[in-house]
Write a protein that holds these residues in place. Structure first.
Motif, PDB file in Angstrom:
ATOM      1  N   LEU A  93       1.151  -8.458  -9.155  1.00 48.65           N
ATOM      2  CA  LEU A  93       0.852  -9.272  -7.987  1.00 48.65           C
ATOM      3  C   LEU A  93       0.207 -10.586  -8.413  1.00 48.65           C
ATOM      4  N   TYR A  96       1.622 -14.238  -7.592  1.00 52.48           N
ATOM      5  CA  TYR A  96       0.778 -15.182  -6.847  1.00 52.48           C
ATOM      6  C   TYR A  96       0.652 -16.500  -7.609  1.00 52.48           C
ATOM      7  N   TRP A 150      -1.142 -13.352   1.237  1.00 52.75           N
ATOM      8  CA  TRP A 150      -0.359 -12.853   2.363  1.00 52.75           C
ATOM      9  C   TRP A 150       1.032 -13.483   2.348  1.00 52.75           C
ATOM     10  N   LEU A 170       3.051 -11.687  -0.428  1.00 55.01           N
ATOM     11  CA  LEU A 170       3.370 -10.292  -0.145  1.00 55.01           C
ATOM     12  C   LEU A 170       4.337 -10.122   1.023  1.00 55.01           C
ATOM     13  N   TRP A 216      -8.339  -6.780  -3.297  1.00 59.01           N
ATOM     14  CA  TRP A 216      -7.326  -7.639  -3.904  1.00 59.01           C
ATOM     15  C   TRP A 216      -7.569  -7.867  -5.391  1.00 59.01           C
ATOM     16  N   PHE A 271       3.815  -5.832  -8.339  1.00 57.31           N
ATOM     17  CA  PHE A 271       3.955  -6.500  -7.042  1.00 57.31           C
ATOM     18  C   PHE A 271       4.660  -5.615  -6.015  1.00 57.31           C
ATOM     19  N   ARG A 331       3.337  -4.019  -2.345  1.00 54.72           N
ATOM     20  CA  ARG A 331       4.048  -4.270  -1.084  1.00 54.72           C
ATOM     21  C   ARG A 331       4.417  -2.961  -0.388  1.00 54.72           C
TER      22      ARG A 331
END
Length: 262
Positions: free
Chosen positions: A93, A97, A142, A145, A213, A221, A225
């Motif tokens: 993730l 990001y 957000w 994701l 987080w 990732f 999700r």
């Protein structure tokens, strides 16, 4: 006879009145300059009222949510440390990001600066301050994701997710007004369905506020999700390629479209 001590009546939190005049002025300013994010924060702040106390209470009902609030946690330093993010696994993730932030030319402090100016230094009680800061700093997570981009429709769909998650009056207000503009910018696209799908995705997903987080950044990732129960934004995916940027209210988007079409 001794007097019986009377327990003090707990003070109710001070009411935060909704300021419709300030919201309308900020909305008018936003319509003239869609690129200035401070106007969004001004609208949200003006229409905040006490609407965030209920989602704050719900967040504190979860162990991690309670920790985030009680420990006054912040994501700012974590998400600003790009070297640390770059060292994470490629499918994580955190790396996803980072790729998003770099491709969009964004930084964690950009949104923070806009919120400070937009909120005008308004003081919140400590728990609400932590809650709103946590929501602000996780905003781009957000995006990543949910699969919503930073084009006008993507931002609007994400507002639908956000409203379903925390019931922010200002957020819902902007999203509903945006429904009047997106069919014009996305001619022939199922743009309204895309926004309504955003509301539904947010309602069906796990809480995106009550999440650790920092601990999730190193995880795969797709695994994150899946655990959050985030549905694929199919209507948005169909609509995005149909965006006519020349019709946008964003001056930057129009200028870029003119350059590309020259």
């Amino acid at each position: 006879m001794e007097a019986i001590p009377i327990a003090p009546i707990p003070e109710k939190p001070a009411k935060n009145p909704v300021r419709w005049g300030a919201a309308i002025r900020a909305l008018f300013a936003l319509s003239r300059d869609n690129d200035d994010t401070t106007h969004v924060f001004k609208i949200v702040d003006a229409l905040r009222g006490d609407s965030e106390r209920a989602p704050l209470a719900r967040m504190k009902q979860t162990p991690i949510g309670r920790q985030i609030i009680e420990e006054d946690r912040s994501l700012f330093d974590v998400l600003s440390n790009r070297e640390r993010l770059r060292a994470l696994p490629e499918d994580s993730l955190g790396r996803t990001y980072l790729a998003f932030m770099e491709s969009e030319g964004l930084s964690a402090d950009g949104l923070a600066d806009a919120s400070v100016e937009g909120y005008g230094g308004r003081r919140l009680d400590p728990e609400l301050r932590t809650f709103t800061t946590w929501a602000r700093d996780s905003h781009e997570l957000w995006h990543v994701l949910t699969g919503y981009g930073r084009d006008p429709l993507g931002e609007l769909c994400l507002l639908g997710v956000l409203y379903s998650q925390i019931n922010s009056t200002g957020t819902g207000f902007i999203a509903l007004l945006g429904l009047l503009q997106v069919p014009f910018e996305y001619p022939g696209a199922p743009s309204i369905r895309a926004v309504l799908q955003g509301f539904r995705i947010g309602r069906k997903a796990e809480s995106l506020m009550a999440q650790d987080w920092e601990a999730s950044l190193a995880r795969p990732f797709e695994e994150v999700r899946s655990e959050l129960g985030l549905e694929r934004p199919t209507y948005y995916e169909r609509s995005r390629p149909m965006h006519d940027a020349l019709r946008s209210k964003s001056r930057a988007a129009v200028a870029n479209a003119q350059v590309m079409s020259a």
